[in-house]
Write an enzyme that holds these catalytic residues in place. Structure first.
Site, mmCIF file in Angstrom:
data_model
loop_
_atom_site.group_PDB
_atom_site.id
_atom_site.type_symbol
_atom_site.label_atom_id
_atom_site.label_comp_id
_atom_site.label_asym_id
_atom_site.label_seq_id
_atom_site.Cartn_x
_atom_site.Cartn_y
_atom_site.Cartn_z
ATOM 1 N N GLY A 1 -7.373 -21.201 -16.214
ATOM 2 C CA GLY A 1 -6.550 -22.181 -15.497
ATOM 3 C C GLY A 1 -7.043 -23.602 -15.712
ATOM 4 O O GLY A 1 -6.959 -24.458 -14.818
ATOM 5 N N GLY B 1 -5.201 -27.154 -14.808
ATOM 6 C CA GLY B 1 -4.872 -27.588 -13.451
ATOM 7 C C GLY B 1 -5.715 -28.762 -12.987
ATOM 8 O O GLY B 1 -6.471 -29.368 -13.752
ATOM 9 N N GLN B 2 -5.561 -29.063 -11.685
ATOM 10 C CA GLN B 2 -6.172 -30.266 -11.094
ATOM 11 C C GLN B 2 -7.708 -30.218 -11.162
ATOM 12 O O GLN B 2 -8.349 -31.224 -11.449
ATOM 13 C CB GLN B 2 -5.710 -30.370 -9.632
ATOM 14 C CG GLN B 2 -5.915 -31.726 -8.993
ATOM 15 C CD GLN B 2 -5.770 -31.676 -7.469
ATOM 16 O OE1 GLN B 2 -5.495 -30.614 -6.884
ATOM 17 N NE2 GLN B 2 -5.969 -32.802 -6.823
ATOM 18 N N ASP C 1 -5.767 -21.415 -20.652
ATOM 19 C CA ASP C 1 -4.661 -21.614 -19.713
ATOM 20 C C ASP C 1 -3.425 -20.972 -20.344
ATOM 21 O O ASP C 1 -3.350 -20.815 -21.564
ATOM 22 C CB ASP C 1 -4.417 -23.110 -19.476
ATOM 23 C CG ASP C 1 -3.695 -23.388 -18.162
ATOM 24 O OD1 ASP C 1 -4.324 -23.952 -17.262
ATOM 25 O OD2 ASP C 1 -2.510 -23.023 -18.042
ATOM 26 N N ASP D 1 -3.232 -15.597 -20.562
ATOM 27 C CA ASP D 1 -2.505 -15.180 -19.363
ATOM 28 C C ASP D 1 -3.414 -14.197 -18.634
ATOM 29 O O ASP D 1 -3.592 -13.051 -19.076
ATOM 30 C CB ASP D 1 -1.196 -14.509 -19.800
ATOM 31 C CG ASP D 1 -0.408 -13.956 -18.624
ATOM 32 O OD1 ASP D 1 -0.894 -14.062 -17.476
ATOM 33 O OD2 ASP D 1 0.685 -13.404 -18.856
ATOM 34 N N TYR E 1 -1.061 -16.902 -0.973
ATOM 35 C CA TYR E 1 -2.219 -17.558 -1.613
ATOM 36 C C TYR E 1 -3.490 -17.243 -0.812
ATOM 37 O O TYR E 1 -4.507 -16.830 -1.379
ATOM 38 C CB TYR E 1 -1.941 -19.063 -1.650
ATOM 39 C CG TYR E 1 -3.075 -19.946 -2.087
ATOM 40 C CD1 TYR E 1 -3.560 -19.924 -3.390
ATOM 41 C CD2 TYR E 1 -3.640 -20.862 -1.190
ATOM 42 C CE1 TYR E 1 -4.583 -20.773 -3.790
ATOM 43 C CE2 TYR E 1 -4.662 -21.714 -1.589
ATOM 44 C CZ TYR E 1 -5.129 -21.663 -2.882
ATOM 45 O OH TYR E 1 -6.143 -22.514 -3.279
ATOM 46 N N LYS F 1 -6.770 -15.016 -1.838
ATOM 47 C CA LYS F 1 -8.095 -15.656 -1.889
ATOM 48 C C LYS F 1 -9.101 -14.851 -1.051
ATOM 49 O O LYS F 1 -10.270 -14.743 -1.418
ATOM 50 C CB LYS F 1 -8.021 -17.108 -1.410
ATOM 51 C CG LYS F 1 -7.376 -18.046 -2.418
ATOM 52 C CD LYS F 1 -8.224 -18.205 -3.684
ATOM 53 C CE LYS F 1 -7.575 -19.053 -4.742
ATOM 54 N NZ LYS F 1 -8.272 -19.037 -6.029
HETATM 55 C C1 AKB Z 1 -3.123 -25.890 -1.201
HETATM 56 O O1 AKB Z 1 -2.660 -26.817 -0.538
HETATM 57 O O2 AKB Z 1 -2.559 -24.814 -1.391
HETATM 58 C C2 AKB Z 1 -4.504 -26.084 -1.777
HETATM 59 C C3 AKB Z 1 -5.537 -25.573 -0.841
HETATM 60 C C4 AKB Z 1 -5.973 -26.382 0.306
HETATM 61 O O3 AKB Z 1 -5.995 -24.507 -1.000
HETATM 62 N N1 AKB Z 1 -4.730 -27.439 -2.095
#
Ligand code: AKB
Length: 324
Positions: free
Chosen positions: A7, A10-11, A31, A51, A144, A148
């Site tokens: 990845g 990304g940022q 990526d 991927d 998400y 995590k």
């Molecule tokens: C999001 O906003 O999803 C991320 C995070 C805080 O995990 N930047």
């Protein structure tokens, strides 16, 4: 050291590549997307398509590169993940499994996992403690966050069972001179980007929204510090890290110190506001301070002073690139 990033486009990859290469590491960036046209991404000599949802391709890449360390950054963030939970599950859950399995099967010694404040959510018994410590019951409200939490547990499992030394941090919302991508904390970065390019911003969060935030240079340093720490010093796999926790309107006031004419309004988007309200207001990072000496450098105004000229340069460069 030979280091592979997933990845990388990304940022976080944007700033991590430069810091790692400046310290003399050989960085192989992977990526799904082609190399972005930024100076930062150009610093990685090698850019490979990967991927992470494809287990065979992930293992083949690790076999070919034989990295000594892997920073696993590939993820779909909270707001994008709620729009497409299947994709979030595939990339974040299956992708993390594939990366850990590839590390185990190819003998990678160390893996760095990027978790987030999204692992937290309000417990049934009442609000999260403020500041929120490392060890509270985890009740994430987004796909998400769910993935995590699972990634954190897998990280500890692979360390114990398979000798893949996996460690990482729970990032606050990260702010940097890069365009954000699908996070709920993105309102904070847009307050800078849109103040510079449009003279103001209508935030999708309430003025009193308060979540933990961090300037990217501190975030990258934390990731590298935890990556390089002696295993004997680590009492856990994943650490809370904290910097500052301003209200959204306090971010606006900080930006107005540098751009007095900037105007901010607040029109909360119910979905993203609900995610923001489910996260801690601030974090207790005493374990990271104790175990590996974590300490942020930037406070809110320090970040503002450093960031605004960088946002200006980023927008100028973007305008130049889009006209060529
Ligand atoms: C999001 O906003 O999803 C991320 C995070 C805080 O995990 N930047």
């Amino acid at each position: 050291m030979k280091i592979l990033l997933t990845g990388a486009g990304g940022q976080i990859g944007h700033d991590l590549i430069g810091t790692l290469t400046a310290s003399g590491h050989e960085v192989v960036s992977t990526d799904l997307a082609p190399r972005p046209p930024s100076h930062a991404h150009a610093q990685s000599k090698s850019w490979q398509r990967l991927d992470v949802t494809d287990p065979a391709a992930t293992k083949a890449m690790f076999e070919k590169i034989q990295p000594e360390m892997v920073f696993h950054l590939a993820a779909i963030l909270s707001a994008s993940g709620e729009k497409n939970p299947t994709l979030a599950y595939d990339v974040n859950q299956t992708g993390t499994w594939n990366v850990l399995e590839a590390a185990r099967l190819t003998g990678v010694k160390r893996m760095i996992f990027t978790s987030s404040i999204a692992v937290f959510g309000p417990p049934p018994s009442g609000p999260l403690p403020d500041p929120t410590p490392d060890d509270v019951a985890l009740h994430p409200t987004t796909m998400y966050g769910v993935t995590k939490v699972a990634g954190e547990l897998l990280c500890a499992y692979y360390t114990k069972k398979h000798g893949v030394d996996c460690r990482g941090v729970r990032f606050p919302g990260l702010i940097s001179a890069a365009m954000p991508g699908g996070g709920s904390s993105d309102y904070a970065l847009f307050m800078y980007v849109d103040a510079v390019r449009k003279g103001g911003y209508d935030a999708f969060a309430r003025a009193d929204t308060r979540i933990p935030l961090m300037y990217m240079p501190d975030g990258v340093r934390a990731l590298i510090e935890v990556a390089m720490a002696d295993r004997e010093k680590l009492s856990r796999s994943i650490y809370n890290i904290a910097a500052f926790s301003p209200r959204a309107d306090e971010i606006g006031q900080s930006v107005q110190r540098a751009i007095p004419e900037a105007k901010f309004t607040f029109s909360p988007d119910p979905r993203r506001q609900a995610i923001l309200d489910s996260w801690p207001k601030s974090l207790d990072d005493s374990a990271a301070q104790r175990d590996w000496g974590w300490k942020p450098v930037y406070d809110l105004d320090g970040m503002t002073d450093d960031l605004i000229p960088r946002v200006r340069r980023m927008l100028e460069l973007g305008a130049i690139l889009s006209t060529h």
